[in-house]
Write a protein that holds these residues in place. Structure first.
Motif, PDB file in Angstrom:
ATOM      1  N   THR A 126       0.845  -1.195   0.000  1.00  0.00           N
ATOM      2  CA  THR A 126       0.000   0.000   0.000  1.00  0.00           C
ATOM      3  C   THR A 126       0.882   1.248   0.000  1.00  0.00           C
ATOM      4  O   THR A 126       2.104   1.171   0.135  1.00  0.00           O
ATOM      5  CB  THR A 126      -0.911   0.025   1.240  1.00  0.00           C
ATOM      6  OG1 THR A 126      -0.117   0.282   2.413  1.00  0.00           O
ATOM      7  CG2 THR A 126      -1.636  -1.301   1.401  1.00  0.00           C
ATOM      8  N   SER A 127       0.254   2.396  -0.116  1.00  0.00           N
ATOM      9  CA  SER A 127       1.011   3.658  -0.105  1.00  0.00           C
ATOM     10  C   SER A 127       1.518   3.988   1.293  1.00  0.00           C
ATOM     11  O   SER A 127       2.341   4.882   1.469  1.00  0.00           O
ATOM     12  CB  SER A 127       0.133   4.803  -0.616  1.00  0.00           C
ATOM     13  OG  SER A 127      -1.054   4.900   0.146  1.00  0.00           O
ATOM     14  N   TRP A 128       1.023   3.261   2.319  1.00  0.00           N
ATOM     15  CA  TRP A 128       1.470   3.485   3.704  1.00  0.00           C
ATOM     16  C   TRP A 128       2.479   2.425   4.146  1.00  0.00           C
ATOM     17  O   TRP A 128       2.747   2.284   5.346  1.00  0.00           O
ATOM     18  CB  TRP A 128       0.272   3.460   4.655  1.00  0.00           C
ATOM     19  CG  TRP A 128      -0.709   4.556   4.392  1.00  0.00           C
ATOM     20  CD1 TRP A 128      -0.576   5.879   4.690  1.00  0.00           C
ATOM     21  CD2 TRP A 128      -1.981   4.416   3.766  1.00  0.00           C
ATOM     22  NE1 TRP A 128      -1.683   6.584   4.297  1.00  0.00           N
ATOM     23  CE2 TRP A 128      -2.572   5.700   3.717  1.00  0.00           C
ATOM     24  CE3 TRP A 128      -2.698   3.343   3.226  1.00  0.00           C
ATOM     25  CZ2 TRP A 128      -3.824   5.926   3.151  1.00  0.00           C
ATOM     26  CZ3 TRP A 128      -3.936   3.558   2.667  1.00  0.00           C
ATOM     27  CH2 TRP A 128      -4.496   4.828   2.633  1.00  0.00           C
ATOM     28  N   GLU A 129       3.042   1.689   3.212  1.00  0.00           N
ATOM     29  CA  GLU A 129       3.981   0.628   3.557  1.00  0.00           C
ATOM     30  C   GLU A 129       5.142   1.173   4.388  1.00  0.00           C
ATOM     31  O   GLU A 129       5.725   2.210   4.070  1.00  0.00           O
ATOM     32  CB  GLU A 129       4.518  -0.038   2.288  1.00  0.00           C
ATOM     33  CG  GLU A 129       5.469  -1.194   2.558  1.00  0.00           C
ATOM     34  CD  GLU A 129       5.804  -1.974   1.289  1.00  0.00           C
ATOM     35  OE1 GLU A 129       6.776  -2.758   1.331  1.00  0.00           O
ATOM     36  OE2 GLU A 129       5.122  -1.790   0.265  1.00  0.00           O
ATOM     37  N   ILE A 130       5.480   0.481   5.466  1.00  0.00           N
ATOM     38  CA  ILE A 130       6.548   0.921   6.379  1.00  0.00           C
ATOM     39  C   ILE A 130       7.894   0.421   5.864  1.00  0.00           C
ATOM     40  O   ILE A 130       8.090  -0.785   5.711  1.00  0.00           O
ATOM     41  CB  ILE A 130       6.306   0.378   7.801  1.00  0.00           C
ATOM     42  CG1 ILE A 130       4.951   0.867   8.320  1.00  0.00           C
ATOM     43  CG2 ILE A 130       7.428   0.803   8.747  1.00  0.00           C
ATOM     44  CD1 ILE A 130       4.549   0.250   9.652  1.00  0.00           C
ATOM     45  N   PRO A 131       8.853   1.318   5.601  1.00  0.00           N
ATOM     46  CA  PRO A 131      10.171   0.897   5.088  1.00  0.00           C
ATOM     47  C   PRO A 131      10.894  -0.006   6.089  1.00  0.00           C
ATOM     48  O   PRO A 131      10.722   0.121   7.306  1.00  0.00           O
ATOM     49  CB  PRO A 131      10.924   2.226   4.911  1.00  0.00           C
ATOM     50  CG  PRO A 131       9.854   3.267   4.831  1.00  0.00           C
ATOM     51  CD  PRO A 131       8.734   2.778   5.710  1.00  0.00           C
TER      52      PRO A 131
END
Length: 312
Positions: A278-283
């Motif tokens: 998703t666009s909120w993926e945590i690096p």
């Protein structure tokens, strides 16, 4: 990933296991010796991380990962598995106390536990990677499982009894001697074959290894789904587990904030897994930072509480 890479890594793993067996020969392990070997295994893991950075194109010539991403993923996965494995040590301590395992026999029991964990996790990594590749929705099942496990861990009061199922199964199919026969698992006495309490202990440890794997394998898949990195992180996290146990066995009751920290990590990793793609993926780098800060705060807070209690 080339088959040759896995074969070479399997030989490396076997060599390191033999080294671990050699350094614990005799069964007498001092805290000083255990601490030195714990540092050795830790440094070795980071040396392997450096080799990933330098030789990643050799390890995985067709991987989508860059050398930098592979290195950060390995380090994050290693520290995650190492953190989760600390909780394993508390359970091992309970097992040893429950079955009154003599001090000099504990290294061998831990050895069988580590070997069992290596085999079980290797199988689960292969199966898990295949399932995630074919059924992406399983990622969300794993994520919910991790979040549920984290919440359950936070609610535990530490007084739970271990599941006696392995002992019951062993006692149903074999006779068990009343006491240990050194490191022997099976002995022949009075014309009959008997299993020893060591076999029962190994059975309980193996059962707990499965439970640990159900938590840790989904957790590391949230960090990376590169099977080689998942396997390598697990191997290096488990290799130093025996030495770490003997460092921590006298200090386990001091880490009062370990379970809350592990609970938070499990929930965080579950959320990270939910956000993959998703666009909120945590690096991964952020995950590594969260992991380091959480465990550092837990250790510092535990030490601070110990100091305050001693002063009063």
């Amino acid at each position: 990933m080339p088959l040759m890479t896995y074969l070479i890594f399997a030989l490396l793993t076997l060599s390191l296991v033999l080294l671990d067996i050699w350094q614990t020969r005799g069964g007498q392990i001092t805290i000083k010796k255990a601490a030195a070997w714990s540092v050795f295994w830790f440094v070795l893991a980071f040396a392997f991380a450096a080799s990933i950075y330098v030789f990643w194109d050799f390890y995985a010539p067709n991987s989508d990962y860059t050398a930098e991403k592979a290195t950060v993923s390995f380090i994050t996965g290693y520290l995650l598995e190492k953190s989760l494995s600390v909780d394993n040590l508390f359970v091992f301590a309970i097992i040893f106390h429950q079955y009154q395992v003599p001090e000099h026999l504990r290294p061998r029991a831990l050895l069988w536990g580590v070997i069992g964990a290596l085999v079980l996790r290797a199988v689960m990594i292969v199966v898990g990677a295949q399932l995630l590749e074919q059924y992406h929705w399983l990622l969300y099942v794993f994520a919910l499982f991790l979040i549920w496990t984290g919440i359950k861990l936070a609610r535990e009061n530490g007084d739970e009894e271990l599941n006696p199922l392995p002992e019951k199964l062993i006692r149903k199919v074999a006779k068990v001697t009343d006491d240990f026969r050194e490191n022997a698992l099976i002995v022949k006495e009075r014309g009959c074959w008997w299993v020893t309490p060591m076999m029962v202990v190994i059975g309980v440890i193996a059962f707990m290894d499965v439970m640990f794997a159900l938590d840790s394998i989904p957790a590391i898949f949230a960090v990376t789904r590169e099977p080689f990195l998942v396997l390598a992180a697990n191997v290096f996290a488990l290799l130093g587990l025996r030495s770490l146990y003997f460092v921590l066995q006298g200090m386990m009751d001091k880490f009062v904030y370990l379970k809350p920290a592990l609970s938070f990590i499990m929930v965080f990793i579950g959320i990270k897994m939910m956000l993959v793609g998703t666009s909120w993926e945590i690096p991964t780098a952020v995950s590594l930072l969260v992991l380091l800060v959480t465990m550092s705060v837990a250790v510092f807070a535990s030490m601070l509480k110990k100091t305050v209690v001693e002063q009063h």
